[in-house]
Design a protein around this motif. Structure first.
Motif, PDB file in Angstrom:
ATOM      1  N   TYR A 121       0.780  -1.223   0.000  1.00  0.00           N
ATOM      2  CA  TYR A 121       0.000   0.000   0.000  1.00  0.00           C
ATOM      3  C   TYR A 121       0.820   1.286   0.000  1.00  0.00           C
ATOM      4  CZ  TYR A 121      -4.176  -2.789   0.750  1.00  0.00           C
ATOM      5  OH  TYR A 121      -5.205  -3.676   0.589  1.00  0.00           O
ATOM      6  N   PHE A 122       2.102   1.209   0.200  1.00  0.00           N
ATOM      7  CA  PHE A 122       2.860   2.465   0.248  1.00  0.00           C
ATOM      8  C   PHE A 122       4.309   2.246  -0.159  1.00  0.00           C
ATOM      9  CE2 PHE A 122       2.953   0.468   4.398  1.00  0.00           C
ATOM     10  CZ  PHE A 122       4.287   0.497   4.748  1.00  0.00           C
ATOM     11  N   LEU A 128       3.252   7.625   6.581  1.00  0.00           N
ATOM     12  CA  LEU A 128       2.538   6.932   7.648  1.00  0.00           C
ATOM     13  C   LEU A 128       2.600   7.670   8.978  1.00  0.00           C
ATOM     14  CD1 LEU A 128       3.774   3.291   6.926  1.00  0.00           C
ATOM     15  CD2 LEU A 128       1.715   4.406   6.063  1.00  0.00           C
ATOM     16  N   PRO A 187      -2.750   5.733   9.708  1.00  0.00           N
ATOM     17  CA  PRO A 187      -2.780   5.746   8.238  1.00  0.00           C
ATOM     18  C   PRO A 187      -3.942   4.923   7.696  1.00  0.00           C
ATOM     19  CG  PRO A 187      -1.048   4.281   9.020  1.00  0.00           C
ATOM     20  CD  PRO A 187      -1.600   4.967  10.233  1.00  0.00           C
ATOM     21  N   GLN A 188      -4.514   5.389   6.601  1.00  0.00           N
ATOM     22  CA  GLN A 188      -5.543   4.632   5.905  1.00  0.00           C
ATOM     23  C   GLN A 188      -5.224   4.627   4.410  1.00  0.00           C
ATOM     24  OE1 GLN A 188      -9.538   6.245   5.873  1.00  0.00           O
ATOM     25  NE2 GLN A 188      -9.022   7.769   4.363  1.00  0.00           N
ATOM     26  N   TYR A 189      -5.793   3.641   3.711  1.00  0.00           N
ATOM     27  CA  TYR A 189      -5.634   3.574   2.257  1.00  0.00           C
ATOM     28  C   TYR A 189      -6.980   3.892   1.618  1.00  0.00           C
ATOM     29  CZ  TYR A 189      -4.526   1.838  -2.404  1.00  0.00           C
ATOM     30  OH  TYR A 189      -4.322   1.735  -3.765  1.00  0.00           O
ATOM     31  N   ILE A 194      -2.216   6.993   0.387  1.00  0.00           N
ATOM     32  CA  ILE A 194      -2.143   6.969   1.843  1.00  0.00           C
ATOM     33  C   ILE A 194      -2.624   8.303   2.404  1.00  0.00           C
ATOM     34  CG2 ILE A 194      -0.599   6.823   3.833  1.00  0.00           C
ATOM     35  CD1 ILE A 194      -1.019   4.178   2.500  1.00  0.00           C
ATOM     36  N   GLN A 195      -3.486   8.232   3.397  1.00  0.00           N
ATOM     37  CA  GLN A 195      -3.954   9.402   4.109  1.00  0.00           C
ATOM     38  C   GLN A 195      -3.814   9.131   5.601  1.00  0.00           C
ATOM     39  OE1 GLN A 195      -7.923   9.185   2.497  1.00  0.00           O
ATOM     40  NE2 GLN A 195      -7.542  10.796   1.000  1.00  0.00           N
ATOM     41  N   THR A 215      -4.599  14.557   3.795  1.00  0.00           N
ATOM     42  CA  THR A 215      -3.761  14.130   2.678  1.00  0.00           C
ATOM     43  C   THR A 215      -2.545  15.045   2.614  1.00  0.00           C
ATOM     44  OG1 THR A 215      -5.666  13.344   1.410  1.00  0.00           O
ATOM     45  CG2 THR A 215      -3.632  13.766   0.191  1.00  0.00           C
ATOM     46  N   ILE A 240      -4.331  -1.560   5.602  1.00  0.00           N
ATOM     47  CA  ILE A 240      -2.866  -1.474   5.714  1.00  0.00           C
ATOM     48  C   ILE A 240      -2.359  -2.396   6.808  1.00  0.00           C
ATOM     49  CG2 ILE A 240      -0.913   0.052   6.162  1.00  0.00           C
ATOM     50  CD1 ILE A 240      -2.599   2.352   5.111  1.00  0.00           C
TER      51      ILE A 240
END
Length: 254
Positions: A121-122, A128, A187-189, A194-195, A215, A240
């Motif tokens: 995811y990142f 993060l 962190p979220q996807y 990534i936010q 963001t 994540i």
């Protein structure tokens, strides 16, 4: 074109298979308060499978298919889903049918030397962690006036003569908290990026009502463009990894 995991293979009793996966994987809360059908795990597997397809990490050969769930068993071995040819399939039916949850060792019997990797995811780990040096811009109009966002806000805010003041105060308080303890930012996807999620407390609440979505932009500042319910926030964050923050816990989310 991405395929939903429910349509990719024939699962039989899907609820039963998900329950089996929840018992094979490391212990974790897979339900919110008042729910009993592993809704978090279902959401996790659904969107993880979309990401695996995007990254071309679903292995398909003539007689079987395999993908990595991103979960681990009690020995910290990756858990894979193995499917086999659906020999009774009609034209509109899935090509595959579920066979089992398995480990790398068990895949060895199928001569799979390099099992598919988990979803990634990142690429930038710095995303993060909340950077306290960055300014935060808030989209007050969207949060306070958009119908979906407005319905998520507590009545103490929507009924206030100055809801923007209450929102700004809650945001500023949250920024102070996360500046003192970076682990509070989860962190979220979402939307292929990534936010960060920050807890928003209103009034004398002991638990946050909402999660502010941030963001990070190229100019080293954050855009705070929307708020999520706790349930939405947890589902996005769990893609994540299991959130370790003390404010985003499924057993406390109704």
């Amino acid at each position: 074109m991405l395929t939903d995991i429910y349509n990719y293979m024939l699962w039989g009793d899907y609820n039963k298979k998900i329950l089996e996966l929840s018992t094979v994987a490391l212990p974790e809360s897979w339900d919110f308060i008042g729910k009993t059908e592993n809704s978090i795990l279902k959401n996790y597997l659904k969107y993880t499978f979309f990401k695996l397809q995007e990254e071309n990490k679903v292995l398909e050969v003539d007689t079987f298919c395999v993908f990595n769930t991103g979960l681990f068993n009690k020995y910290y071995e990756p858990i894979y889903v193995q499917g086999e040819i659906n020999t009774l399939a009609k034209e509109e039916d899935p090509k595959w049918k579920f066979k089992c949850f398995c480990t790398k060792y068990e895949l060895g019997y199928l001569e799979v030397n390099s099992p598919p990797e988990r979803a990634d995811y990142f690429s930038d780990p710095s995303l993060l962690v909340f950077d306290w040096r960055c300014h935060v811009n808030i989209n007050f109009r969207h949060i306070l006036e958009d119908n979906d966002n407005r319905l998520r806000l507590p009545e103490s805010v929507t009924n206030s003569d100055n809801p923007d003041w209450q929102l700004e105060g809650s945001v500023n308080n949250s920024i102070k908290r996360v500046s003192a303890n970076y682990k509070l930012a989860v962190p979220q996807y979402f939307n292929s990026g990534i936010q960060l999620l920050l807890p928003l407390y209103f009034g004398k609440e002991s638990k946050p009502s909402l999660a502010l979505v941030l963001t990070k932009m190229k100019g080293n500042y954050y855009q705070g463009h929307t708020c999520l319910t706790m349930e939405m926030a947890y589902n996005n964050a769990r893609l994540i990894s299991k959130p370790e923050s003390n404010w985003l816990l499924p057993q406390e989310i109704a």
